[in-house]
Design a protein around this motif. Structure first.
Motif, PDB file in Angstrom:
ATOM      1  N   PHE A  93       0.825  -1.199   0.000  1.00  0.00           N
ATOM      2  CA  PHE A  93       0.000   0.000   0.000  1.00  0.00           C
ATOM      3  C   PHE A  93       0.860   1.251   0.000  1.00  0.00           C
ATOM      4  O   PHE A  93       1.950   1.277   0.572  1.00  0.00           O
TER       5      PHE A  93
ATOM      6  N   SER B  56      -0.181   4.147   1.310  1.00  0.00           N
ATOM      7  CA  SER B  56      -0.455   4.956   2.497  1.00  0.00           C
ATOM      8  C   SER B  56      -1.209   4.127   3.530  1.00  0.00           C
ATOM      9  O   SER B  56      -1.780   3.090   3.214  1.00  0.00           O
ATOM     10  N   GLN B  57      -1.212   4.633   4.747  1.00  0.00           N
ATOM     11  CA  GLN B  57      -1.950   3.957   5.810  1.00  0.00           C
ATOM     12  C   GLN B  57      -3.435   4.006   5.518  1.00  0.00           C
ATOM     13  O   GLN B  57      -4.167   3.049   5.759  1.00  0.00           O
ATOM     14  N   ALA B  58      -3.903   5.108   4.952  1.00  0.00           N
ATOM     15  CA  ALA B  58      -5.329   5.250   4.636  1.00  0.00           C
ATOM     16  C   ALA B  58      -5.774   4.201   3.614  1.00  0.00           C
ATOM     17  O   ALA B  58      -6.862   3.639   3.729  1.00  0.00           O
ATOM     18  N   GLU B  59      -4.937   3.941   2.644  1.00  0.00           N
ATOM     19  CA  GLU B  59      -5.245   2.925   1.634  1.00  0.00           C
ATOM     20  C   GLU B  59      -5.310   1.537   2.282  1.00  0.00           C
ATOM     21  O   GLU B  59      -6.219   0.758   2.013  1.00  0.00           O
ATOM     22  N   ALA B  60      -4.361   1.257   3.154  1.00  0.00           N
ATOM     23  CA  ALA B  60      -4.342  -0.030   3.859  1.00  0.00           C
ATOM     24  C   ALA B  60      -5.547  -0.143   4.781  1.00  0.00           C
ATOM     25  O   ALA B  60      -6.168  -1.208   4.882  1.00  0.00           O
ATOM     26  N   GLN B  61      -5.912   0.959   5.438  1.00  0.00           N
ATOM     27  CA  GLN B  61      -7.058   0.945   6.345  1.00  0.00           C
ATOM     28  C   GLN B  61      -8.352   0.684   5.588  1.00  0.00           C
ATOM     29  O   GLN B  61      -9.209  -0.062   6.057  1.00  0.00           O
ATOM     30  N   ALA B  62      -8.493   1.271   4.416  1.00  0.00           N
ATOM     31  CA  ALA B  62      -9.689   1.047   3.605  1.00  0.00           C
ATOM     32  C   ALA B  62      -9.794  -0.424   3.209  1.00  0.00           C
ATOM     33  O   ALA B  62     -10.873  -1.012   3.245  1.00  0.00           O
ATOM     34  N   TYR B  63      -8.673  -1.008   2.837  1.00  0.00           N
ATOM     35  CA  TYR B  63      -8.644  -2.436   2.488  1.00  0.00           C
ATOM     36  C   TYR B  63      -9.016  -3.265   3.713  1.00  0.00           C
ATOM     37  O   TYR B  63      -9.827  -4.185   3.634  1.00  0.00           O
TER      38      TYR B  63
END
Length: 63
Positions: free
Chosen positions: A30, A32-39
């Protein structure tokens, strides 16, 4: 010959439509952390590996 080329192109398009990390996802996949969090929040395949300390925050090191 046209059928072979057409079939090959179809396979390439189909393969490209699936994320590379669908089976074995890690934080490095990922941007960003936001992208990983969304996943993680979507509970997609392998999402539990993104939160090793089980606090609900995926890939904290990416912050």
């Amino acid at each position: 010959m046209r059928k072979v080329i057409s079939y090959s192109i179809s396979l390439l398009i189909l393969n490209a439509s699936f994320p590379a990390y669908a089976g074995s996802v890690v934080c490095a996949d990922f941007g960003s952390q936001a992208e990983a969090q969304a996943y993680f929040d979507a509970k997609k395949s392998g999402y539990k590996r993104l939160d090793l300390d089980k606090d609900g925050i995926a890939c904290e090191a990416l912050r």
